[in-house]
Design an enzyme around this catalytic site. Structure first.
Site, PDB file in Angstrom:
ATOM      1  N   ASP A  18       2.844  -6.185  -1.302  1.00 59.91           N
ATOM      2  CA  ASP A  18       3.211  -4.796  -1.063  1.00 59.91           C
ATOM      3  C   ASP A  18       3.044  -4.548   0.451  1.00 59.91           C
ATOM      4  O   ASP A  18       2.417  -5.359   1.146  1.00 59.91           O
ATOM      5  CB  ASP A  18       2.264  -3.892  -1.877  1.00 59.91           C
ATOM      6  CG  ASP A  18       2.371  -2.442  -1.476  1.00 59.91           C
ATOM      7  OD1 ASP A  18       3.491  -1.920  -1.419  1.00 59.91           O
ATOM      8  OD2 ASP A  18       1.304  -1.820  -1.203  1.00 59.91           O
ATOM      9  N   ASP A  20       2.923  -0.799   2.394  1.00 57.72           N
ATOM     10  CA  ASP A  20       2.121   0.373   2.782  1.00 57.72           C
ATOM     11  C   ASP A  20       0.767   0.377   2.072  1.00 57.72           C
ATOM     12  O   ASP A  20       0.696   0.329   0.846  1.00 57.72           O
ATOM     13  CB  ASP A  20       2.891   1.664   2.477  1.00 57.72           C
ATOM     14  CG  ASP A  20       4.102   1.798   3.375  1.00 57.72           C
ATOM     15  OD1 ASP A  20       3.941   1.723   4.605  1.00 57.72           O
ATOM     16  OD2 ASP A  20       5.229   1.937   2.847  1.00 57.72           O
TER      17      ASP A  20
HETATM   18  C1  XBP Z   1       4.576   3.299  -0.218  1.00 60.07           C
HETATM   19  C2  XBP Z   1       5.455   4.438  -0.420  1.00 60.07           C
HETATM   20  C3  XBP Z   1       6.429   4.848   0.616  1.00 60.07           C
HETATM   21  C4  XBP Z   1       5.813   5.256   1.947  1.00 60.07           C
HETATM   22  C5  XBP Z   1       6.822   5.972   2.827  1.00 60.07           C
HETATM   23  O1  XBP Z   1       5.238   2.146  -0.575  1.00 60.07           O
HETATM   24  O2  XBP Z   1       5.394   5.027  -1.481  1.00 60.07           O
HETATM   25  O3  XBP Z   1       7.129   5.946   0.095  1.00 60.07           O
HETATM   26  O4  XBP Z   1       4.759   6.157   1.732  1.00 60.07           O
HETATM   27  O5  XBP Z   1       7.969   5.220   3.014  1.00 60.07           O
HETATM   28  P1  XBP Z   1       4.539   0.698  -0.873  1.00 60.07           P
HETATM   29  P2  XBP Z   1       9.437   5.836   2.753  1.00 60.07           P
HETATM   30  O6  XBP Z   1       3.084   0.888  -1.076  1.00 60.07           O
HETATM   31  O7  XBP Z   1       5.258   0.203  -2.100  1.00 60.07           O
HETATM   32  O8  XBP Z   1       4.834  -0.159   0.329  1.00 60.07           O
HETATM   33  O9  XBP Z   1       9.469   7.164   3.375  1.00 60.07           O
HETATM   34  O10 XBP Z   1      10.375   4.842   3.386  1.00 60.07           O
HETATM   35  O11 XBP Z   1       9.604   5.912   1.250  1.00 60.07           O
HETATM   36 MG    MG Z   2       1.111   0.331  -1.275  1.00 58.54          MG
END
Ligand code: XBP
Ligand code: MG
Length: 267
Positions: A18, A20
Site C-alpha cells: 500500500d 499512503d
Molecule cells: C489512501 C487514500 C487516498 C489518499 C488521497 O490510499 O485513501 O484517498 O488519502 O489520495 P492508500 P487521492 O492507503 O490505499 O494508499 O486524493 O488521490 O485519493
Molecule cells: Mg494506506
C-alpha cells in the site's frame, strides 16, 4: 497434491505494498495540507483540522472524502450535481498541490520500508504497489524517495486509475494477484489501515499491518503480523515477538500460517 498441501508448500513470492500511511505518513502533512490549499485557492473558508481529517479517513479516496465532507456541510451547495462538480475541481487542485509538498521534501519513507524492500528484492521476491491514490501522487513520492528508476523495483503498479472501486473493496488486490500471476497465499500485503486490511483480506491475501499515525489503534485480529512500524517490535500468532520485521522471519511466519491452514483443512 491436494490444494491445501500445495498451499502449505508455497513460498512467499511477493510483497504488495500500500502507499499512503504504509510507505510514508502522507496523510496528515501531505494530502490534508494539500486539500486545505485547494480550499484556499478557491476562496473557500473550509479547512480540515488534523482531527477532522482522521474522521474523514474512514472514507477511502480523496474525491469520495470530499463528497462526504460536502454532503455533511450546511454551507456547501445544495444540489448533488453541484457538489460533485465542486469536489472534482477541489480534488484536481489538491492533486496539483500534493506533489509540490512531496517535492519540497515534506514527507519521507517510514523507518524500515527501504530496508524490507531491499531484503525482499535480494531474496528474489516480486514487489507490487496497490493503492487507492492516483498514479501521479505515487510517482511524486517514490521518484523523490527511491530515485528516477523507482518503478523498476515493482513488477506491478496499480493505482486509483486501475482500480476505481476503492478499499475496502478487494478490486486492487485481486487485480494485483492477476497481474503478478500469483495465488493469494503466495503474497503478503503491507497495509496501515482498517480499509486496507479489509481489502487485502477480502482478496484472500495475508496482511502485514504496519499501523500508521492515524490508525494506531487499528484492530489486528485479521492480520498475519502487526506492528507500529517495520523497525518496531512485531507480533504474529504462535511465534515470539521480534524487535523488527525482517524478510526471513516474515517467510517463516507465512510458512507456519499456511501449514496451520492446511492442517485445519485436513480435519
Ligand atoms: C489512501 C487514500 C487516498 C489518499 C488521497 O490510499 O485513501 O484517498 O488519502 O489520495 P492508500 P487521492 O492507503 O490505499 O494508499 O486524493 O488521490 O485519493
Ligand atoms: Mg494506506
Amino acid at each position: 497434491m491436494a490444494p491445501s498441501q500445495d498451499a502449505a508448500a508455497a513460498p512467499l513470492r511477493a510483497l504488495i505494498w500500500d502507499v499512503d500511511g504504509t510507505l510514508a505518513e502522507t496523510e496528515r502533512d501531505g494530502h490534508r495540507v494539500a486539500f486545505n490549499d485547494a480550499f484556499a485557492s478557491m476562496g473557500l473558508p473550509w479547512r480540515w483540522s488534523v482531527e477532522r481529517y482522521g474522521v474523514l479517513l474512514s472514507t477511502s479516496g480523496g474525491l469520495e472524502r470530499l463528497q462526504r465532507d460536502l454532503a455533511e456541510r450546511d454551507d456547501a451547495p445544495r444540489s448533488a450535481l453541484e457538489r460533485l462538480a465542486l469536489a472534482r475541481e477541489l480534488h484536481r487542485r489538491k492533486n496539483a498541490a500534493y506533489p509540490r509538498r512531496v517535492d519540497a521534501g515534506a514527507i519521507g519513507l517510514r523507518p524500515g520500508v527501504r530496508r524490507l524492500m531491499q531484503e525482499a528484492r535480494d531474496a528474489g521476491a516480486l514487489m507490487a504497489i496497490a493503492t487507492t491514490t492516483g498514479r501521479a501522487n505515487v510517482e511524486a513520492l517514490l521518484s523523490r524517495q527511491l530515485g528516477a528508476a523507482w518503478a523498476d523495483a515493482f513488477a506491478v503498479l496499480l493505482c486509483a486509475e486501475d482500480a476505481p472501486q476503492k478499499k475496502p473493496h478487494p478490486q486492487v488486490y485481486a487485480l494485483a494477484l492477476q497481474r503478478l500471476a500469483l495465488r493469494p497465499h503466495e503474497a503478503i500485503a503491507v497495509e496501515d489501515s482498517p480499509n486496507g486490511l479489509a481489502s487485502a483480506r477480502a482478496a484472500g491475501i495475508e496482511v502485514l499491518l504496519t499501523r500508521s499515525a492515524y490508525f494506531e489503534s487499528c484492530d489486528a485480529a485479521d492480520a498475519l503480523v502487526a506492528c507500529n512500524g517495520l523497525d518496531a517490535p512485531a507480533l504474529a500468532r504462535r511465534v515470539p515477538e521480534v524487535p523488527r520485521v525482517h524478510w526471513p522471519w516474515l517467510c517463516d511466519v507465512h510458512r507456519r500460517a499456511l501449514r496451520t491452514r492446511a492442517a485445519a483443512a485436513l480435519h
